[in-house]
Write an enzyme that holds these catalytic residues in place. Structure first.
Site, short mmCIF file in Angstrom:
data_model
loop_
_atom_site.label_atom_id
_atom_site.label_comp_id
_atom_site.label_asym_id
_atom_site.label_seq_id
_atom_site.Cartn_x
_atom_site.Cartn_y
_atom_site.Cartn_z
N TRP A 50 0.82 -1.22 0.00
CA TRP A 50 0.00 0.00 0.00
C TRP A 50 0.85 1.26 0.00
O TRP A 50 1.84 1.37 0.73
CB TRP A 50 -0.89 0.00 1.24
CG TRP A 50 -1.55 1.32 1.49
CD1 TRP A 50 -1.05 2.38 2.19
CD2 TRP A 50 -2.82 1.75 1.00
NE1 TRP A 50 -1.94 3.43 2.18
CE2 TRP A 50 -3.04 3.06 1.46
CE3 TRP A 50 -3.82 1.12 0.22
CZ2 TRP A 50 -4.20 3.77 1.16
CZ3 TRP A 50 -4.97 1.85 -0.07
CH2 TRP A 50 -5.15 3.15 0.40
N MET A 51 0.45 2.25 -0.79
CA MET A 51 1.06 3.58 -0.74
C MET A 51 -0.03 4.64 -0.77
O MET A 51 -0.99 4.50 -1.52
CB MET A 51 1.95 3.75 -1.98
CG MET A 51 2.69 5.06 -2.03
SD MET A 51 3.02 5.59 -3.73
CE MET A 51 1.45 6.36 -4.11
N ASP A 53 -0.15 9.14 0.58
CA ASP A 53 0.38 10.49 0.33
C ASP A 53 1.90 10.56 0.06
O ASP A 53 2.67 9.90 0.76
CB ASP A 53 0.16 11.38 1.56
CG ASP A 53 -1.16 11.17 2.23
OD1 ASP A 53 -2.04 10.51 1.66
OD2 ASP A 53 -1.32 11.66 3.36
N GLN A 69 3.61 7.64 2.36
CA GLN A 69 2.88 6.84 3.34
C GLN A 69 2.84 5.41 2.82
O GLN A 69 2.37 5.15 1.70
CB GLN A 69 1.46 7.40 3.51
CG GLN A 69 1.41 8.80 4.11
CD GLN A 69 1.63 8.76 5.62
OE1 GLN A 69 0.73 8.45 6.36
NE2 GLN A 69 2.84 9.08 6.05
N TRP A 112 2.55 9.40 10.18
CA TRP A 112 1.68 9.96 9.15
C TRP A 112 2.38 11.10 8.40
O TRP A 112 3.57 11.36 8.64
CB TRP A 112 0.36 10.42 9.77
CG TRP A 112 -0.48 9.25 10.22
CD1 TRP A 112 -0.16 7.92 10.19
CD2 TRP A 112 -1.80 9.31 10.77
NE1 TRP A 112 -1.18 7.16 10.67
CE2 TRP A 112 -2.21 7.97 11.03
CE3 TRP A 112 -2.68 10.34 11.05
CZ2 TRP A 112 -3.46 7.67 11.57
CZ3 TRP A 112 -3.93 10.05 11.58
CH2 TRP A 112 -4.31 8.73 11.83
N SER A 113 1.60 11.80 7.60
CA SER A 113 2.22 12.71 6.61
C SER A 113 2.97 13.88 7.21
O SER A 113 2.69 14.32 8.33
CB SER A 113 1.14 13.22 5.66
OG SER A 113 0.85 12.19 4.76
N ARG A 177 -2.80 17.51 12.01
CA ARG A 177 -1.80 16.70 11.30
C ARG A 177 -1.24 17.37 10.03
O ARG A 177 -1.73 18.37 9.56
CB ARG A 177 -2.36 15.33 10.95
CG ARG A 177 -3.63 15.31 10.16
CD ARG A 177 -4.10 13.85 10.02
NE ARG A 177 -5.26 13.72 9.17
CZ ARG A 177 -6.51 13.72 9.61
NH1 ARG A 177 -6.78 13.87 10.89
NH2 ARG A 177 -7.50 13.59 8.74
N ASP A 178 -0.20 16.71 9.51
CA ASP A 178 0.38 16.98 8.19
C ASP A 178 1.13 18.31 8.10
O ASP A 178 0.77 19.19 7.29
CB ASP A 178 -0.71 16.90 7.09
CG ASP A 178 -1.54 15.64 7.17
OD1 ASP A 178 -1.04 14.64 7.74
OD2 ASP A 178 -2.69 15.64 6.70
N GLU A 232 -6.57 18.46 5.33
CA GLU A 232 -5.42 17.56 5.39
C GLU A 232 -4.32 18.13 4.50
O GLU A 232 -4.58 18.88 3.55
CB GLU A 232 -5.82 16.17 4.89
CG GLU A 232 -6.87 15.51 5.76
CD GLU A 232 -7.14 14.06 5.39
OE1 GLU A 232 -7.07 13.20 6.27
OE2 GLU A 232 -7.41 13.78 4.21
N1 DQQ Z 1 -3.11 10.49 5.08
C1 DQQ Z 1 -2.25 10.46 6.22
C2 DQQ Z 1 -2.66 11.61 7.06
C3 DQQ Z 1 -3.29 12.52 6.07
C4 DQQ Z 1 -4.02 11.59 5.17
C5 DQQ Z 1 -2.36 9.12 6.91
C6 DQQ Z 1 -4.35 12.18 3.84
O1 DQQ Z 1 -1.55 12.18 7.72
O2 DQQ Z 1 -4.12 13.47 6.67
O3 DQQ Z 1 -1.92 8.09 6.06
O4 DQQ Z 1 -4.53 11.21 2.85
#
Ligand code: DQQ
Length: 560
Positions: A50-51, A53, A69, A112-113, A177-178, A232
């Site tokens: 799996w892939m 962001d 990710q 996470w991202s 996040r992110d 996000e």
């Molecule tokens: N994917 C990540 C998050 C982000 C989301 C988790 C967006 O950090 O908000 O895999 O696709």
């Protein structure tokens, strides 16, 4: 060194010189491509699993890094790590082992991202990423390369100060996040944005720090919207020569952006033009499948490069059966359009290194109801550029004067619905008898005494057997009809990435043909309008496969 084979061999020799174990997986990949007709040949994807962001893209010491990710164990989302691949040209890739795995209290539920920033006069790369911690709360963390003399920066160390930012003072721990790439203000402090939702409003929270470790939240967000929920993967960067900034946020399954002005002294951002969701017609990077994107500034070529996650459009069971899910858009350079009202995106020029056999034609009329096969190229792996001229618009269809949703319009008038000027465009990944086809096309209308061009991608007939999640995508295309209407489409087995009006509107789709695979795939120009259109110029190339190398040091290689 223009030849990609020589380049790759040269790179392998350098790696071996550094004592790094490498192995070319080219031949294995060739076999996998034969067996698996939907794997991409020149769009980035990890060898398996799996892939989602793109994370932390950067150029450091002549090497491009792409993190993403990644689930190292399965073809579904989970165990989220930072996959890591490097390249010298953004086309050919060396797949490394993950840079960050969920191992600590502050990221045990997933790394996470996040984004990379170059500190200390661009000499020290660091990563800020979101950890889903032992309580499932979202926190922001820092990581640094273990050894700056490693040309590939294979190993990353997490900071002993983690977590650096916590969801406190009214921030919901599920909506925090992110982090973006950080930038330095005139006062020398670093700034970073974190995606959030506060009081039900999507927003980009602003934090400042002098040392990149202690971060303080600014009194207000950089920007927010009461018309959206959680933002996000925000992104924020300057574009053009006149002080414009792009603010991008990912929500509702799409990447929306606004253009605005930014005062670096006060950190005030003001939208110029339409704000998020303030109109039926929105500015989006892509009107198809494209999410959680991220840009970086490529200092070597003085350009901004955009990567976006292009998810699968069939079922999770299909992903599991294939053993992989998700790929990246081809990297695009991002520029401001002349009218300063929108962005222009275009595949980075390195894609041209992959171009092989070419066919071309000029000044060819396509009459009503006709298709014109573009033979002589590998149609399942191709780059096609075509420009249409629409003569004598007197008979053009008139549409209702109100605000229209382009996707709805494309749904109502799909590729088989005859119009006057249009649908005309390309049929890609088409089977011999055209029962399978993906149509990327235009229609011209008149609305309120002005001409309007609609660009659509119709996947409803892309496979006889597999239903894709969204059968039709659409966008208006802001082009001058005295000029030509151009379309460029990158076709890569299961991804169709299209750029209308020289990159003013982009539509990416995922399709899974059963008949139109490998050598049984065709590409045509077509016209289902009642009036003829002219192809002023068409050029199409077979595309070679990108070269791949797998580095194995800590874990077993993935192709085992
Ligand atoms: N994917 C990540 C998050 C982000 C989301 C988790 C967006 O950090 O908000 O895999 O696709």
């Amino acid at each position: 060194m223009k030849n990609p084979v020589i380049k790759m061999v040269f790179l392998q020799l350098i790696l071996i010189g550094y004592g790094i174990g490498v192995r070319s997986v080219d031949q294995e990949y060739e076999k996998i491509l034969d067996e698996q007709p939907y794997r991409s040949a020149f769009h980035f994807q990890p060898p398996k699993n799996w892939m989602n962001d793109p994370n932390g893209p950067m150029l450091y010491n002549g090497v491009y890094h792409l993190f993403y990710q990644y689930n190292p164990y399965a073809a579904i989302w989970g165990n989220i790590s930072w996959g890591h691949s490097v390249s010298y040209n953004l086309v050919d890739w060396i797949h490394l082992e993950p840079a960050l795995d969920p191992t600590e209290k502050y990221d045990i539920n997933g790394c996470w991202s996040g984004s990379a920033t170059l500190l200390a006069g661009e000499s020290k790369p660091v990563i800020l990423y979101t950890g889903s911690d032992f309580l499932g709360q979202q926190v922001q963390n820092l990581a640094m390369p273990k050894d700056l003399s490693d040309p590939l920066l294979r190993e990353w160390l997490k900071s002993s100060h983690n977590p650096l930012m916590l969801p406190v003072e009214g921030i919901d721990p599920d909506f925090f996040r992110d982090p973006t790439t950080a930038w330095q203000g005139p006062d020398g402090s670093w700034r970073v944005l974190v995606g959030s939702q506060v009081g039900g409003h999507g927003c980009a929270l602003l934090y400042r720090s002098r040392d990149f470790v202690k971060w303080e939240r600014a009194s207000g967000p950089l920007h927010e919207s009461n018309k959206t929920a959680m933002w996000e993967c925000p992104d924020f960067y300057p574009v053009g020569d006149d002080g414009r900034y792009v603010l991008k946020a990912s929500f509702n399954d799409h990447d929306y952006y606004v253009l605005g002005s930014y005062d670096a002294e006060t950190d005030e951002f003001g939208v110029v033009g339409v704000d998020f969701m303030d109109d039926v017609v929105q500015l989006r990077y892509d009107y198809g499948v494209f999410y959680a994107s991220k840009t970086f500034y490529d200092d070597a070529r003085k350009r901004r490069v955009l990567w976006g996650w292009v998810t699968e459009a069939d079922s999770e069971a299909d992903d599991v059966e294939r053993g992989w899910s998700g790929l990246m858009s081809f990297p695009r350079s991002v520029l401001l359009d002349e009218d300063q009202k929108q962005l222009i995106q275009w595949p980075i020029e390195e894609v041209e290194e992959l171009r092989g056999e070419k066919v071309a034609l000029e000044n060819k009329e396509i009459e009503s109801g006709n298709v014109l096969e573009i033979g002589g190229i590998t149609a399942s792996q191709a780059d096609v550029e075509v420009s249409f001229r629409v003569p004598n618009l007197e008979a053009v269809e008139v549409i209702d004067g109100g605000l229209l949703d382009p996707q709805m319009l494309c749904r109502q008038k799909n590729a088989s619905v005859e119009g006057v000027f249009g649908p005309f465009g390309l049929l890609v990944l088409a089977s011999d008898d055209l029962t399978e086809q993906t149509a990327v096309f235009f229609r011209v209308f008149r609305q309120n005494e002005k001409h309007v061009v609609l660009m659509c991608s119709d996947q409803s007939r892309s496979s006889l057997q597999t239903r894709v999640k969204e059968a039709i995508f659409g966008s208006f295309l802001d082009v001058d009809l005295d000029q030509e209407i151009s379309l460029r489409t990158l076709v890569d087995h299961s991804i169709v990435e299209s750029f209308g009006g020289k990159g003013k509107s982009c539509i990416t789709s995922r399709v899974y043909p059963k008949l139109a695979i490998h050598n049984n795939s065709h590409v045509h120009a077509f016209n289902n309008g009642s009036k003829s259109v002219m192809i002023s110029r068409l050029e199409a190339w077979s595309m070679s496969r990108a070269r791949l190398v797998q580095v194995h040091t800590r874990r077993k290689p993935s192709f085992s």
